[in-house]
Design a protein around this motif. Structure first.
Motif, PDB file in Angstrom:
ATOM      1  N   ASP A 154       0.849  -1.189   0.000  1.00 21.05           N
ATOM      2  CA  ASP A 154       0.000   0.000   0.000  1.00 21.05           C
ATOM      3  C   ASP A 154       0.886   1.241   0.000  1.00 21.05           C
ATOM      4  O   ASP A 154       2.108   1.145  -0.139  1.00 21.05           O
ATOM      5  CB  ASP A 154      -0.957   0.002   1.195  1.00 21.05           C
ATOM      6  N   PHE A 155       0.259   2.413   0.141  1.00 20.94           N
ATOM      7  CA  PHE A 155       0.980   3.691   0.135  1.00 20.94           C
ATOM      8  C   PHE A 155       0.976   4.333   1.523  1.00 20.94           C
ATOM      9  O   PHE A 155       1.104   5.541   1.652  1.00 20.94           O
ATOM     10  CB  PHE A 155       0.334   4.662  -0.863  1.00 20.94           C
ATOM     11  N   SER A 156       0.856   3.544   2.555  1.00 19.41           N
ATOM     12  CA  SER A 156       0.662   4.097   3.906  1.00 19.41           C
ATOM     13  C   SER A 156       1.841   4.921   4.405  1.00 19.41           C
ATOM     14  O   SER A 156       1.686   5.742   5.303  1.00 19.41           O
ATOM     15  CB  SER A 156       0.350   2.981   4.906  1.00 19.41           C
ATOM     16  N   ASN A 157       3.016   4.750   3.795  1.00 21.37           N
ATOM     17  CA  ASN A 157       4.198   5.499   4.234  1.00 21.37           C
ATOM     18  C   ASN A 157       4.522   6.694   3.346  1.00 21.37           C
ATOM     19  O   ASN A 157       5.521   7.380   3.584  1.00 21.37           O
ATOM     20  CB  ASN A 157       5.419   4.578   4.282  1.00 21.37           C
ATOM     21  N   VAL A 168     -10.978   6.807 -11.556  1.00 22.53           N
ATOM     22  CA  VAL A 168     -10.366   5.484 -11.370  1.00 22.53           C
ATOM     23  C   VAL A 168      -9.027   5.617 -10.650  1.00 22.53           C
ATOM     24  O   VAL A 168      -8.740   4.872  -9.706  1.00 22.53           O
ATOM     25  CB  VAL A 168     -10.206   4.758 -12.716  1.00 22.53           C
ATOM     26  N   ASP A 169      -8.212   6.575 -11.062  1.00 28.18           N
ATOM     27  CA  ASP A 169      -6.945   6.825 -10.376  1.00 28.18           C
ATOM     28  C   ASP A 169      -7.193   7.156  -8.901  1.00 28.18           C
ATOM     29  O   ASP A 169      -6.541   6.607  -8.003  1.00 28.18           O
ATOM     30  CB  ASP A 169      -6.200   8.001 -11.020  1.00 28.18           C
ATOM     31  N   TRP A 170      -8.129   8.080  -8.682  1.00 29.33           N
ATOM     32  CA  TRP A 170      -8.387   8.572  -7.321  1.00 29.33           C
ATOM     33  C   TRP A 170      -8.870   7.448  -6.405  1.00 29.33           C
ATOM     34  O   TRP A 170      -8.376   7.293  -5.282  1.00 29.33           O
ATOM     35  CB  TRP A 170      -9.415   9.693  -7.376  1.00 29.33           C
ATOM     36  N   SER A 171      -9.830   6.644  -6.882  1.00 28.39           N
ATOM     37  CA  SER A 171     -10.360   5.566  -6.041  1.00 28.39           C
ATOM     38  C   SER A 171      -9.307   4.486  -5.805  1.00 28.39           C
ATOM     39  O   SER A 171      -9.245   3.908  -4.709  1.00 28.39           O
ATOM     40  CB  SER A 171     -11.612   4.959  -6.682  1.00 28.39           C
ATOM     41  N   THR A 172      -8.475   4.225  -6.803  1.00 26.30           N
ATOM     42  CA  THR A 172      -7.400   3.236  -6.639  1.00 26.30           C
ATOM     43  C   THR A 172      -6.412   3.687  -5.577  1.00 26.30           C
ATOM     44  O   THR A 172      -6.015   2.912  -4.694  1.00 26.30           O
ATOM     45  CB  THR A 172      -6.663   3.008  -7.977  1.00 26.30           C
ATOM     46  N   ILE A 173      -6.016   4.955  -5.641  1.00 26.89           N
ATOM     47  CA  ILE A 173      -5.053   5.488  -4.671  1.00 26.89           C
ATOM     48  C   ILE A 173      -5.643   5.482  -3.270  1.00 26.89           C
ATOM     49  O   ILE A 173      -4.963   5.108  -2.302  1.00 26.89           O
ATOM     50  CB  ILE A 173      -4.610   6.912  -5.080  1.00 26.89           C
ATOM     51  N   LYS A 174      -6.907   5.871  -3.134  1.00 29.09           N
ATOM     52  CA  LYS A 174      -7.536   5.889  -1.816  1.00 29.09           C
ATOM     53  C   LYS A 174      -7.548   4.501  -1.185  1.00 29.09           C
ATOM     54  O   LYS A 174      -7.336   4.346   0.026  1.00 29.09           O
ATOM     55  CB  LYS A 174      -8.961   6.442  -1.909  1.00 29.09           C
ATOM     56  N   LEU A 231      -4.900  -0.512 -12.596  1.00 32.24           N
ATOM     57  CA  LEU A 231      -6.108   0.311 -12.669  1.00 32.24           C
ATOM     58  C   LEU A 231      -7.195  -0.512 -13.355  1.00 32.24           C
ATOM     59  O   LEU A 231      -7.143  -0.736 -14.565  1.00 32.24           O
ATOM     60  CB  LEU A 231      -5.835   1.609 -13.427  1.00 32.24           C
ATOM     61  N   GLN A 232      -8.159  -0.974 -12.561  1.00 32.12           N
ATOM     62  CA  GLN A 232      -9.111  -1.971 -13.030  1.00 32.12           C
ATOM     63  C   GLN A 232     -10.367  -1.345 -13.635  1.00 32.12           C
ATOM     64  O   GLN A 232     -11.416  -1.274 -13.010  1.00 32.12           O
ATOM     65  CB  GLN A 232      -9.479  -2.908 -11.875  1.00 32.12           C
ATOM     66  N   ASP A 233     -10.223  -0.896 -14.864  1.00 26.11           N
ATOM     67  CA  ASP A 233     -11.369  -0.401 -15.627  1.00 26.11           C
ATOM     68  C   ASP A 233     -10.970  -0.423 -17.093  1.00 26.11           C
ATOM     69  O   ASP A 233      -9.781  -0.551 -17.419  1.00 26.11           O
ATOM     70  CB  ASP A 233     -11.751   1.012 -15.180  1.00 26.11           C
ATOM     71  N   SER A 234     -11.940  -0.328 -17.975  1.00 25.91           N
ATOM     72  CA  SER A 234     -11.663  -0.268 -19.408  1.00 25.91           C
ATOM     73  C   SER A 234     -11.842   1.162 -19.894  1.00 25.91           C
ATOM     74  O   SER A 234     -12.503   1.976 -19.251  1.00 25.91           O
ATOM     75  CB  SER A 234     -12.601  -1.213 -20.166  1.00 25.91           C
ATOM     76  N   ARG A 235     -11.259   1.470 -21.059  1.00 25.45           N
ATOM     77  CA  ARG A 235     -11.356   2.818 -21.624  1.00 25.45           C
ATOM     78  C   ARG A 235     -12.055   2.755 -22.982  1.00 25.45           C
ATOM     79  O   ARG A 235     -11.817   1.839 -23.773  1.00 25.45           O
ATOM     80  CB  ARG A 235      -9.971   3.460 -21.763  1.00 25.45           C
ATOM     81  N   HIS A 236     -12.876   3.779 -23.246  1.00 23.76           N
ATOM     82  CA  HIS A 236     -13.771   3.768 -24.410  1.00 23.76           C
ATOM     83  C   HIS A 236     -13.855   5.152 -25.038  1.00 23.76           C
ATOM     84  O   HIS A 236     -13.610   6.164 -24.380  1.00 23.76           O
ATOM     85  CB  HIS A 236     -15.189   3.362 -23.971  1.00 23.76           C
ATOM     86  N   PHE A 237     -14.244   5.183 -26.323  1.00 26.41           N
ATOM     87  CA  PHE A 237     -14.683   6.420 -26.946  1.00 26.41           C
ATOM     88  C   PHE A 237     -16.189   6.560 -26.724  1.00 26.41           C
ATOM     89  O   PHE A 237     -16.905   5.559 -26.593  1.00 26.41           O
ATOM     90  CB  PHE A 237     -14.407   6.409 -28.452  1.00 26.41           C
ATOM     91  N   VAL A 238     -16.665   7.787 -26.675  1.00 24.60           N
ATOM     92  CA  VAL A 238     -18.108   8.005 -26.550  1.00 24.60           C
ATOM     93  C   VAL A 238     -18.579   9.005 -27.599  1.00 24.60           C
ATOM     94  O   VAL A 238     -17.829   9.887 -28.029  1.00 24.60           O
ATOM     95  CB  VAL A 238     -18.511   8.490 -25.136  1.00 24.60           C
ATOM     96  N   ILE A 239     -19.838   8.845 -28.008  1.00 29.12           N
ATOM     97  CA  ILE A 239     -20.468   9.721 -28.988  1.00 29.12           C
ATOM     98  C   ILE A 239     -21.777  10.239 -28.401  1.00 29.12           C
ATOM     99  O   ILE A 239     -22.579   9.466 -27.860  1.00 29.12           O
ATOM    100  CB  ILE A 239     -20.729   8.974 -30.314  1.00 29.12           C
ATOM    101  N   SER A 240     -21.988  11.537 -28.479  1.00 28.03           N
ATOM    102  CA  SER A 240     -23.212  12.138 -27.962  1.00 28.03           C
ATOM    103  C   SER A 240     -24.406  11.720 -28.818  1.00 28.03           C
ATOM    104  O   SER A 240     -24.333  11.682 -30.049  1.00 28.03           O
ATOM    105  CB  SER A 240     -23.097  13.667 -27.967  1.00 28.03           C
ATOM    106  N   LYS A 241     -25.506  11.419 -28.161  1.00 22.03           N
ATOM    107  CA  LYS A 241     -26.733  11.061 -28.866  1.00 22.03           C
ATOM    108  C   LYS A 241     -27.495  12.288 -29.374  1.00 22.03           C
ATOM    109  O   LYS A 241     -28.502  12.141 -30.079  1.00 22.03           O
ATOM    110  CB  LYS A 241     -27.656  10.273 -27.936  1.00 22.03           C
TER     111      LYS A 241
END
Length: 287
Positions: A154-157, A168-174, A231-241
Motif C-alpha cells: 500500500d501507500f501508507s508510508n 479510477v486513479d483517485w479511487s485506486t489510490i484511496k 487500474l481496473q477499468d476499461s477505456r472507451h470512446f463516446v459519442i453524444s446522442k
C-alpha cells in the motif's frame, strides 16, 4: 461516400464553432496532444501509417487515442469530417459531450466515467480492456530508489498527488491508504510538486524508453523500479446522442474498432507507445 478525414482536417483547424452539419463535426482536442500527434505523424496519411510510428519519444496514450479514433472512422467508412478546435484541459471535453456541444471524444474515458454520463452518450467497444493497464509510480529522480523500499502493498508510508476528477486513479489510490492524498487538477503542477519533493509520488502511464522518465519545464520525474499499480477499468470512446447522425457514425466507429482489433493495430499501437508495456510484465503489482 466516405470523405477523407484525419490530419488534413487537423492542419486546417476551424474556429471554435459547433457545427451539426451531416458530414462536418467540430471536435475538441487537447492543444499539446494535437501538437505531439502532428509531429509523430509527420504528414503521413492515415492510410499508410503502422503502429511503428508510435515508437516516438513524444508518444503517450492520448496521442494514440487521437489517431486510432480517426483510423477507426476511416476503416469503418464513416461519412464524416472532423474539424478540430483546441482546448487546454481534458475535463472540458466531458462537459462539452454531456451538453451536446461536442459529438465525439477523441480521448478515451473510463467506462465508469462514460456510464456516469447516463443516456446522453453511446459507448464504444473497449479500446483499453479491463486488466490491460498498469500505471507507473513516479517520484523525483533523486528519490526513486529510496521510495522503492518504502512501497509495500500500500501507500501508507508515502504522500501522493492526483486529480479527483480522474475517478479510477483517485479511487485506486484511496484504497492504497496513502499517508496523505493531495488533489491537483493541473498535470504539470503535479509533476512539479513531485519533482521538487513536496509530494512523494504520482501515478503516470509508462512510456517506451527506459529508465521511464518524464521531463518538462520545472520537473523531472522517474518511475520507481519494480512496482506498478493496476487500474481496473476499461477505456472507451463516446459519442453524444444529441446529433442527428450519431447512431450511423457510432456504427461506423464500432466497425472500424472491430477491424483494427482483429488486425492487432490497437494493441500494437499502445505497446509501441509504451502505454501497454511488456518491459514491466514481471514487476510487482499493487494492490
Amino acid at each position: 461516400m466516405f470523405k477523407k478525414l484525419g490530419f488534413i482536417a487537423l492542419l486546417s483547424i476551424s474556429h471554435c464553432s459547433f457545427s451539426k452539419a451531416s458530414n462536418h463535426i467540430s471536435v475538441p482536442v487537447n492543444r499539446d496532444i494535437y501538437g505531439f500527434a502532428q509531429t509523430i505523424l509527420n504528414a503521413q496519411d492515415l492510410d499508410s501509417i503502422s503502429p511503428d510510428i508510435f515508437d516516438h519519444p513524444l508518444c503517450q496514450r492520448d496521442v494514440v487515442d487521437l489517431i486510432i479514433i480517426q483510423k477507426a472512422l476511416q476503416v469503418g467508412k464513416a461519412d464524416v469530417t472532423l474539424d478540430f478546435f483546441m482546448i487546454d484541459h481534458e475535463e472540458r471535453e466531458e462537459i462539452l459531450l454531456q451538453s451536446g456541444m461536442s459529438m465525439i471524444s477523441v480521448d478515451t474515458i473510463w467506462l465508469s466515467q462514460a456510464k456516469a454520463l447516463g443516456d446522453s452518450v453511446l459507448i464504444s467497444s473497449p479500446i483499453i480492456r479491463k486488466g490491460e493497464y498498469f500505471a507507473g509510480i513516479y517520484a523525483a529522480e533523486s528519490r526513486a530508489k529510496t521510495l522503492a523500499s518504502q512501497i509495500k502493498q500500500d501507500f501508507s508510508n508515502i504522500t501522493v498527488v492526483s486529480n479527483k476528477a480522474w475517478s479510477v486513479d483517485w479511487s485506486t489510490i484511496k484504497k492504497l491508504n496513502p499517508k496523505r492524498l493531495f488533489n491537483e487538477s493541473d498535470w504539470t503542477m503535479m509533476a512539479r510538486l513531485v519533482s521538487n519533493e513536496w509530494v512523494d509520488i504520482m501515478l503516470i502511464p509508462f512510456n517506451n524508453k527506459t529508465p521511464f522518465r518524464y521531463t518538462g519545464k520545472g520537473y523531472k520525474v522517474e518511475a520507481v523500479q519494480g512496482v506498478k499499480v493496476a487500474l481496473q477499468d476499461s477505456r472507451h470512446f463516446v459519442i453524444s446522442k444529441k446529433y442527428q447522425n450519431s447512431q450511423a457514425i457510432f456504427d461506423s466507429l464500432q466497425l472500424g474498432i472491430k477491424q483494427l482489433r482483429a488486425n492487432k493495430f490497437i494493441e500494437k499501437s499502445y505497446q509501441k507507445c509504451g502505454f501497454l508495456n511488456v518491459l514491466v510484465d514481471k514487476w510487482r503489482e499493487i494492490p
